[in-house]
Write a protein that holds these residues in place. Structure first.
Motif, PDB file in Angstrom:
ATOM      1  N   GLY A  49       0.835  -1.203   0.000  1.00 38.77           N
ATOM      2  CA  GLY A  49       0.000   0.000   0.000  1.00 38.77           C
ATOM      3  C   GLY A  49       0.861   1.240   0.000  1.00 38.77           C
ATOM      4  O   GLY A  49       1.732   1.396   0.859  1.00 38.77           O
TER       5      GLY A  49
ATOM      6  N   ASN B 142       1.485   3.219   3.144  1.00 39.98           N
ATOM      7  CA  ASN B 142       1.115   2.348   4.260  1.00 39.98           C
ATOM      8  C   ASN B 142       2.383   1.665   4.784  1.00 39.98           C
ATOM      9  O   ASN B 142       2.842   0.678   4.219  1.00 39.98           O
ATOM     10  CB  ASN B 142       0.089   1.312   3.795  1.00 39.98           C
TER      11      ASN B 142
ATOM     12  N   THR C  44      -6.417  -6.151  -2.156  1.00 41.20           N
ATOM     13  CA  THR C  44      -6.189  -4.747  -1.786  1.00 41.20           C
ATOM     14  C   THR C  44      -6.731  -3.826  -2.866  1.00 41.20           C
ATOM     15  O   THR C  44      -6.251  -2.721  -3.052  1.00 41.20           O
ATOM     16  CB  THR C  44      -4.692  -4.479  -1.575  1.00 41.20           C
TER      17      THR C  44
ATOM     18  N   ALA D  89      -6.001   2.671  -4.188  1.00 37.26           N
ATOM     19  CA  ALA D  89      -4.885   1.802  -4.568  1.00 37.26           C
ATOM     20  C   ALA D  89      -4.827   1.615  -6.076  1.00 37.26           C
ATOM     21  O   ALA D  89      -3.749   1.616  -6.673  1.00 37.26           O
ATOM     22  CB  ALA D  89      -5.023   0.446  -3.874  1.00 37.26           C
TER      23      ALA D  89
END
Length: 356
Positions: free
Chosen positions: A282, A285, A325, A330
Motif C-alpha cells: 500500500g 502504508n 487490496t 490503490a
C-alpha cells in the motif's frame, strides 16, 4: 492509550508488531523450531523491511517514483564492507564495527542522495524515474570498475586493476566486478531488528511532523503547496536524502551478512523488487509495506520444495494480494506507477520502435 492521538496509537501498534515478531523469532530460534533456511532469511527480511519503509517515504509519502533505490543500497553496502574490513585490526568488537559500518554507509549514501537529488528532483514523472534508473546503473558500473585495498599506510583506490593500487602487502577489499570477498559476517538479527526500529522512528516521526505534512501537501497538490510559500525542492530533497541514508544503512547490514558480495546483485531488478513491496503493501502504508516485504522474502524459500511450480505460485500470490487490496485509491496509484514505468521503457526505445 485512549488519551493518545490516533497517529501516536498507530505508531505504537507498529512498534509493537515489530517487537512481538522479534520476540517470537528469538523464542523459535532458541528452541530449534526454525529451519536453517528460514534462519538464514532473518537478516535479509530485516534489510528488505527497512528498504520498503525508506522507499515508501519517497514513493508513498513524497509521491515520486524512484527506480534507483538499489543504487543507494549498493553505496551503503560496499562502504560498509570497506569500513568493517579496514577496522578489523584496530577494533576487535564486531558490534562496534557493524555500527560504524552502518553509520558511514548511511552518510555516504546520503551524500550520494544529495548529489543525485539536487538536479533530479526538479524533474517530474517519467523523467525523474528515468534519471533514478540511470543512477542505479551508473553506480553498478562504477563499482564494477572500482578496486579498493588497505595496507599499513591506509586505503588505496584504483579504477584499472589491483596492481594499480600500489600497496605494500595489505589486503584487497573490493576487486572490481568480483566484488568483495572474505568479508567477516558480523551482521546479526538483533542489529536488523534495531535497524527496523530506527528506520520506523525516523520515518514515522517525519510523517507526523510539520515537515512531513508539508511533504504530503506537495504530493497532493504541488501548485497549491507552492502558492502558500512551501519550498518544493527543499522538502523533496529532504525526503529523498533521508530515504537514501536509510537504504545505505540497510545495504551495509546486508553486505556484512555474506562472505562475498558483488555489484551485480544491486541491479534494476532489486530496485523493482523493493518497489513491489511498497506497492503491494500500500502506497504510504508503512505497516503494509513491512508485512509485504517479510512475506515476499520468505515465500520463494517456503515454496522451494515445489521446485518447478514455486515461481508460478509466487506470481499467483502476487495477483491475489493485488485483488484483495483492490480499492479505488490503490487502483489509481498503481495505474500512475504502472504508467510511469511503461513511459520509462518507451523512452528507452530508439526511433523506429525497435527495442534496444
Amino acid at each position: 492509550m485512549k488519551k493518545l492521538s490516533k497517529s501516536t496509537r498507530s505508531n505504537f501498534i507498529t512498534y509493537g508488531i515489530v517487537v512481538a515478531a522479534f520476540i517470537v523469532m528469538q523464542i523459535l530460534s532458541s528452541g530449534g523450531k526454525l529451519s536453517s533456511s528460514l534462519s538464514g532469511q532473518l537478516i535479509p527480511i530485516c534489510v528488505y523491511i527497512s528498504l520498503a519503509i525508506s522507499l515508501n517515504l519517497t514513493v508513498g509519502i513524497l509521491g515520486e517514483l524512484s527506480l534507483g533505490h538499489a543504487g543507494f543500497m549498493s553505496v551503503g553496502a560496499f562502504t560498509g564492507v570497506v569500513v568493517s574490513m579496514s577496522l578489523q585490526s584496530s577494533i576487535a568488537s564486531d558490534p562496534i564495527r557493524l555500527l560504524l559500518a552502518m553509520i558511514v554507509g548511511a552518510v555516504i549514501a546520503a551524500i550520494a542522495g544529495i548529489i543525485v537529488g539536487v538536479p533530479v528532483l526538479r524533474l517530474r514523472g517519467d523523467y525523474l524515474a528515468i534519471v533514478t534508473l540511470a543512477f542505479g546503473e551508473i553506480i553498478k558500473n562504477i563499482l564494477n570498475n572500482l578496486y579498493v585495498g588497505v595496507d599499513g599506510s591506509g586505503l588505496h583506490f584504483s579504477v584499472t586493476d589491483t596492481a594499480a593500487l600500489g600497496m605494500d602487502g595489505g589486503m584487497v577489499l573490493i576487486n572490481g566486478p568480483m566484488g568483495a570477498s572474505g568479508v567477516n559476517k558480523i551482521a546479526t538479527f538483533t542489529a536488523g531488528f534495531i535497524l527496523i526500529l530506527v528506520t520506523l522512528f525516523v520515518v514515522l516521526n517525519l510523517i507526523n511532523s510539520r515537515t512531513g505534512r508539508a511533504i504530503m501537501a506537495i504530493r497532493d497538490n504541488r501548485i497549491a503547496a507552492e502558492s502558500v510559500g512551501l519550498n518544493i525542492t527543499k522538502y523533496k530533497l529532504l525526503a529523498f536524502v533521508i530515504s537514501a541514508a536509510l537504504a545505505g544503512a540497510a545495504g551495509a547490514l546486508y553486505a556484512t551478512n555474506y562472505s562475498t558480495i558483488m555489484p551485480k546483485k544491486f541491479d534494476f531488478n532489486t530496485s523493482i523488487l523493493i518497489l513491489v513491496f511498497v506497492v503491494l503493501g500500500g502506497m504510504g502504508n508503512i505497516r503494509g509495506g513491512m508485512i509485504a516485504a517479510a512475506i515476499l522474502t520468505v515465500l520463494p524459500e517456503v515454496l522451494r520444495a515445489m521446485n518447478d511450480y514455486r515461481m508460478l505460485i509466487y506470481a499467483i500470490v502476487l495477483i491475489l494480494v493485488m485483488l484483495f487490496t483492490n480499492n479505488e485509491k490503490a487502483v489509481q496509484i498503481r495505474k500512475n506507477i504502472t504508467g510511469k514505468i511503461v513511459g520509462v521503457f518507451r523512452k528507452k526505445q530508439p526511433e523506429g520502435g525497435a527495442e534496444e
